[in-house]
Design a protein around this motif. Sequence first.
Motif, mmCIF file in Angstrom:
data_model
loop_
_atom_site.group_PDB
_atom_site.id
_atom_site.type_symbol
_atom_site.label_atom_id
_atom_site.label_comp_id
_atom_site.label_asym_id
_atom_site.label_seq_id
_atom_site.Cartn_x
_atom_site.Cartn_y
_atom_site.Cartn_z
ATOM 1 N N GLN A 44 13.520 7.431 11.762
ATOM 2 C CA GLN A 44 14.527 6.379 11.671
ATOM 3 C C GLN A 44 15.797 7.001 11.102
ATOM 4 O O GLN A 44 15.945 7.156 9.898
ATOM 5 C CB GLN A 44 14.005 5.246 10.796
ATOM 6 N N LEU A 45 16.700 7.355 12.009
ATOM 7 C CA LEU A 45 17.847 8.149 11.586
ATOM 8 C C LEU A 45 18.810 7.349 10.722
ATOM 9 O O LEU A 45 19.521 7.909 9.896
ATOM 10 C CB LEU A 45 18.550 8.728 12.814
ATOM 11 N N ASP A 46 18.815 6.025 10.893
ATOM 12 C CA ASP A 46 19.659 5.222 10.006
ATOM 13 C C ASP A 46 19.140 5.318 8.574
ATOM 14 O O ASP A 46 19.920 5.410 7.622
ATOM 15 C CB ASP A 46 19.713 3.769 10.481
ATOM 16 N N GLN A 73 0.833 -1.203 0.000
ATOM 17 C CA GLN A 73 0.000 0.000 0.000
ATOM 18 C C GLN A 73 0.867 1.252 0.000
ATOM 19 O O GLN A 73 0.576 2.225 -0.688
ATOM 20 C CB GLN A 73 -0.916 0.018 1.225
ATOM 21 N N GLN A 74 1.963 1.179 0.756
ATOM 22 C CA GLN A 74 2.848 2.330 0.823
ATOM 23 C C GLN A 74 3.551 2.551 -0.520
ATOM 24 O O GLN A 74 3.693 3.670 -0.981
ATOM 25 C CB GLN A 74 3.864 2.143 1.959
ATOM 26 N N LYS A 75 3.956 1.449 -1.143
ATOM 27 C CA LYS A 75 4.569 1.568 -2.472
ATOM 28 C C LYS A 75 3.573 2.174 -3.445
ATOM 29 O O LYS A 75 3.911 3.035 -4.246
ATOM 30 C CB LYS A 75 5.000 0.178 -2.980
ATOM 31 N N LEU A 76 2.331 1.717 -3.349
ATOM 32 C CA LEU A 76 1.299 2.253 -4.239
ATOM 33 C C LEU A 76 1.116 3.756 -3.994
ATOM 34 O O LEU A 76 1.014 4.536 -4.938
ATOM 35 C CB LEU A 76 -0.025 1.516 -4.038
ATOM 36 N N LEU A 119 7.267 4.447 8.065
ATOM 37 C CA LEU A 119 6.587 4.228 9.350
ATOM 38 C C LEU A 119 5.714 2.973 9.281
ATOM 39 O O LEU A 119 4.893 2.816 8.387
ATOM 40 C CB LEU A 119 5.719 5.437 9.663
ATOM 41 N N GLY A 120 5.909 2.091 10.256
ATOM 42 C CA GLY A 120 5.055 0.912 10.344
ATOM 43 C C GLY A 120 5.337 -0.171 9.316
ATOM 44 O O GLY A 120 4.556 -1.104 9.176
#
Lengths: 307, 257
Positions: A197-199, A144-147, A167-168
């Motif tokens: 997420q600093l990395d 979903q995030q890729k979409l 995130l998530g």
Amino acid sequence: MSVLVCENLQKTFHSHGRSTRAVQGVSLRVGPGEVLAFLGPNGAGKTTTIKMIAGLVRPDAGTVRVAGRDPHRDPWALRQLGAVLEGNRNVYWRLTPLENLEYFGVLRGLSAATARRRGRLLLERFNLTDKQNALTQQLSRGMQQKLAIAVSLVHEPSLLLLDEPTLGLDVEAAETVKRMVRELAAGGQAIVLTTHQLDVAQQLSHRVAIIREGRIIAEDRTDALLARFSGEQYEIEVVGEIDAARRERLRALGAEPLNGRVVYLGVPEGLWDVLDALRPLTILRVEKDRADLTEVFLKLIREEERA
Amino acid sequence: MLRLIGIEFKRSLLMLRRYPMEMVGQLIVITMIFYGLFLGARYIAGPTAQFGERLDALVVGYVLWTFALFAIGDLSWGLMDEARTGTLEQVFLSPYGPSRVYLARNVAGLLVTLALNLGILLLIQLLTGVRLDFSPAVLAPLGAVLLGAYGLGFMLGALALLFKRIQAFLNLFQFVLMFLIMTPFEQFSGTARLAGELLPMTIGAGQLRTLMARGEAFDPVVFGLALASGLAYLIAGLWVFGSAVRAAKERGLLGGY
Ligand SMILES: Nc1ncnc2c1ncn2[C@@H]1O[C@H](COP(=O)(O)OP(=O)(O)OP(=O)(O)O)[C@@H](O)[C@H]1O
Ligand SMILES: [Mg+2]
């Protein structure tokens, strides 16, 4: 030649009788092919800034230019901007990926045919082709995030805003999103991304801007910032005890033996003498201290707190 | 704009198809109501029966009622839903701007509902052999009433943007709508009549009554007024909605903060 220029953005929210100075004079620039990591603690003003850039929150003062146009005055400036917003679905769950791409493509000014054609290419590129006719609701969180990212790119904007894109997501999905960001930047896309997420930020960004309580407290190239916070010291780890005579010699060379480790703080050439003094002990590791973004971030934020 | 209407039409159809049970349910309800009307159960038309006792009047009254209700509430329900799920901001990122997108969405929604209702009506006429014979002139005031209804819809949409949870208020609006459509202002006189006719939808509803219940001739002047009122309310609605969009951007209310 910046894709994004914003100058002195300011925003104060008034709600329930309280006012929050969310953003107090933020200026940012991002050029083509550049990834800017926009970092800061919770409530620092990242999302507010992103939304001011996207024309969704009106700044009290300051200007935004996306490819030279102001999204607050000229709606067609939005043609050059794509955004995936924090904590949102961003796409219709009741539609399939391809239908989402077509719908939002037309909404961003494309013809339906062009939107469909580009949509198919994007699905292929993001490895979603076999899901193109499944309901978005049924896709995994990562897909979903890729979409959502694909949809934000369908009109080929010159600026992409990603508010907490990983995130998530599980490790693998996050890796995929990171790879996409890298590829997009390599293809000339200008990207602003926020993340805790600093990395991730360290791996992806060319430049970093750190915001705290609405103000930018540091902005630099990522490598320069890391170098600035990296110490001059070397650390050498050896197997076994370091005897008294060796300790003596090491101290004379300006190195400090600790248990199982030696910390050296002199000129770099002097390192060879230190290594000589350790012969023939087995060396496990020789390392120059290198700050990571997490250290830099925490140091900067704490310094500010003290100030 | 046509492009937008086209894609919104497609979206509406797709959304309908995704929930076939919902659609089938809707179809059954509409069919049953129309069928009931055809069989002479005029109480089904409820308050709208006052548009006349004849079957065509009952049907027109019922259609007016359901379409106006849909026109008034659909946008607000949609906005609240999208603010909750988080697609609202993506719609607002359109260079066409939210007013045009939602106008297109309204037109598309109207077309879909119209198609459903007309289809069922035709089917029932075929099955029962009963013919409706209202003059096409009836459609004119109906359209004018809907313009006003969409104007109100945009005003309520403005409230939905700024206050998020207006469900209770929306449900209350059924009674406001009933008042606006059912009060025979055209039979009042003096200031009461003037005041009534300045309200949205009242002139068109009055003309429908005149045409259908009292069987009088179509008066183009009255229709002109009804159309002007409808357009005025639509424009006012769009203006109010536009102001609410600006206020929401000012206060950072998009995206359900
Ligand atoms: N619409 C709003 N009304 C009132 N206050 C708001 C609004 N939006 C944000 N704020 C406040 O403004 C400040 C900045 O919020 P913002 O969402 O920009 O932070 P952020 O950096 O994105 O934080 P996070 O890392 O938690 O996402 C916060 O104190 C927040 O509570
Ligand atoms: Mg945020």
